[in-house]
Enzyme design. Sequence first.
Site, PDB file in Angstrom:
ATOM      1  N   LYS A  90       0.807  -1.227   0.000  1.00  0.00           N
ATOM      2  CA  LYS A  90       0.000   0.000   0.000  1.00  0.00           C
ATOM      3  C   LYS A  90       0.839   1.275   0.000  1.00  0.00           C
ATOM      4  O   LYS A  90       0.451   2.296  -0.530  1.00  0.00           O
ATOM      5  CB  LYS A  90      -0.971  -0.004   1.173  1.00  0.00           C
ATOM      6  CG  LYS A  90      -2.114  -0.989   0.945  1.00  0.00           C
ATOM      7  CD  LYS A  90      -3.301  -0.667   1.799  1.00  0.00           C
ATOM      8  CE  LYS A  90      -4.508  -1.482   1.373  1.00  0.00           C
ATOM      9  NZ  LYS A  90      -4.392  -2.922   1.735  1.00  0.00           N
ATOM     10  N   GLU A 112      -9.770   7.127   3.554  1.00  0.00           N
ATOM     11  CA  GLU A 112     -10.709   6.189   4.172  1.00  0.00           C
ATOM     12  C   GLU A 112      -9.932   4.924   4.496  1.00  0.00           C
ATOM     13  O   GLU A 112      -8.922   4.646   3.874  1.00  0.00           O
ATOM     14  CB  GLU A 112     -11.831   5.839   3.191  1.00  0.00           C
ATOM     15  CG  GLU A 112     -11.474   4.777   2.140  1.00  0.00           C
ATOM     16  CD  GLU A 112     -10.332   5.155   1.196  1.00  0.00           C
ATOM     17  OE1 GLU A 112     -10.106   6.372   0.988  1.00  0.00           O
ATOM     18  OE2 GLU A 112      -9.643   4.237   0.695  1.00  0.00           O
ATOM     19  N   SER A 379       1.536  -9.787  -1.250  1.00  0.00           N
ATOM     20  CA  SER A 379       1.186  -8.373  -1.073  1.00  0.00           C
ATOM     21  C   SER A 379       1.521  -7.820   0.302  1.00  0.00           C
ATOM     22  O   SER A 379       1.747  -6.619   0.461  1.00  0.00           O
ATOM     23  CB  SER A 379      -0.303  -8.174  -1.369  1.00  0.00           C
ATOM     24  OG  SER A 379      -1.092  -9.046  -0.580  1.00  0.00           O
TER      25      SER A 379
END
Length: 393
Positions: A90, A112, A379
């Site tokens: 991320k 968010e 990930s």
Amino acid sequence: MKKILPDTKGHWGKFGGKFVPETLMVALEELSSAYKEAKKDKKFSEEVDYFLRQYVGRPSPLYYADRFSKKVGVKVYLKREDLLHTGAHKINNTIGQALLAKRMGKKRLIAETGAGQHGVATATVAALLGMPCDVYMGEDDIARQKLNVFKMRLLGTRVVPVKTGSKTLKDAINEALRDWVTNVRTTYYLLGSVVGPYPYPVIVRDFQSVIGKETRRQIRKLEGRLPDYVVACVGGGSNSMGIFYPFLKDKKVKLIGVEAGGLGLALGKHGASLNKGTEGVLHGAKTYILQDKDGQIAPTHSVAPGLDYSGVGPEHAYLKETGRASYYIVKDKDALDAFFMLSRLEGILPALESSHALAWVRNFSSNFKKNDVVVVNLSGRGDKDVDIVEDYL
Ligand SMILES: *Cc1c(COP(=O)(O)O)cnc(C)c1O
């Protein structure tokens, strides 16, 4: 001549677009043109590269998982996004967008978050660049994700509880959009996946494409050729889009997205928007969404907090429709088994999201050919999930 996608209004075929109130149209136009300029500016990409290298820890290794490979009977390489600062992919996106925000002269970040991973990645870059930051989070998610909420606060971010609707991610997105409408001049909305109105799906995909670019270079060096399969889990779709994108034109490379099968295929029990959803508009884009017959957004479930979303990025909807990528479902139980398997065989605790991709490889193992080469995008790391795994045991 081949059509360039998305078109100037952000459509991939019938998917994508920008379904937002008029006030936000202006903001999206501003974002589009600022991004277009930034992309052409060599200084900007050098700045992004600098932070990816010196702060995030890129390039991440492409690791040959020898014992896991022997167990499943096919050569498996892991793209180690779990080794990045903050423990997942991320940060590739939050670094890029925060630098874009700064370039645009925006003073404040908002975001968010559902499970809190994107919130932490945003709070991290907000601290890094000295920008005040508010993260919207559903009240129920705040109660479930105490550690990530605490991390965000330690990093100097304000976590704003959202008390409306189901008190989860989709309500947090609505609140963040509302804040953006009100404060659009000073505030940058830092979206966390390849979802939302155009140009977000393109911006996030571009910043995550570093994963696929590195993988392409690394596998060529290691194997002397491209892989037969690239496999990644799909929540909103950013880590998968990031590793798929640089391989889109290599038609021989099979692109496999793995969605959350949760507890079963009844609506409300899973997060498989591409496999089980229907066309609709969610958070500003047309895509596949999980909805009931009245068009109400359905609740979702996955053991992996990051796969718990009722929509998916519009470019994935398009890749599914054109057949360029294939999307499969893996249930909670199989993902947990793969979590244990990688932990014991390789000494790597994978995120439960990434475990879905690993489980797909294991489930599919009898169908691979003898010399196939498979790349799995790892990930994130599983440290954040050990409580969930303990509850399961
Ligand atoms: C958030 C997250 C995901 C899912 O999000 P995508 O946008 O689909 O990548 C997957 N893995 C990890 C580790 C995450 O934190």
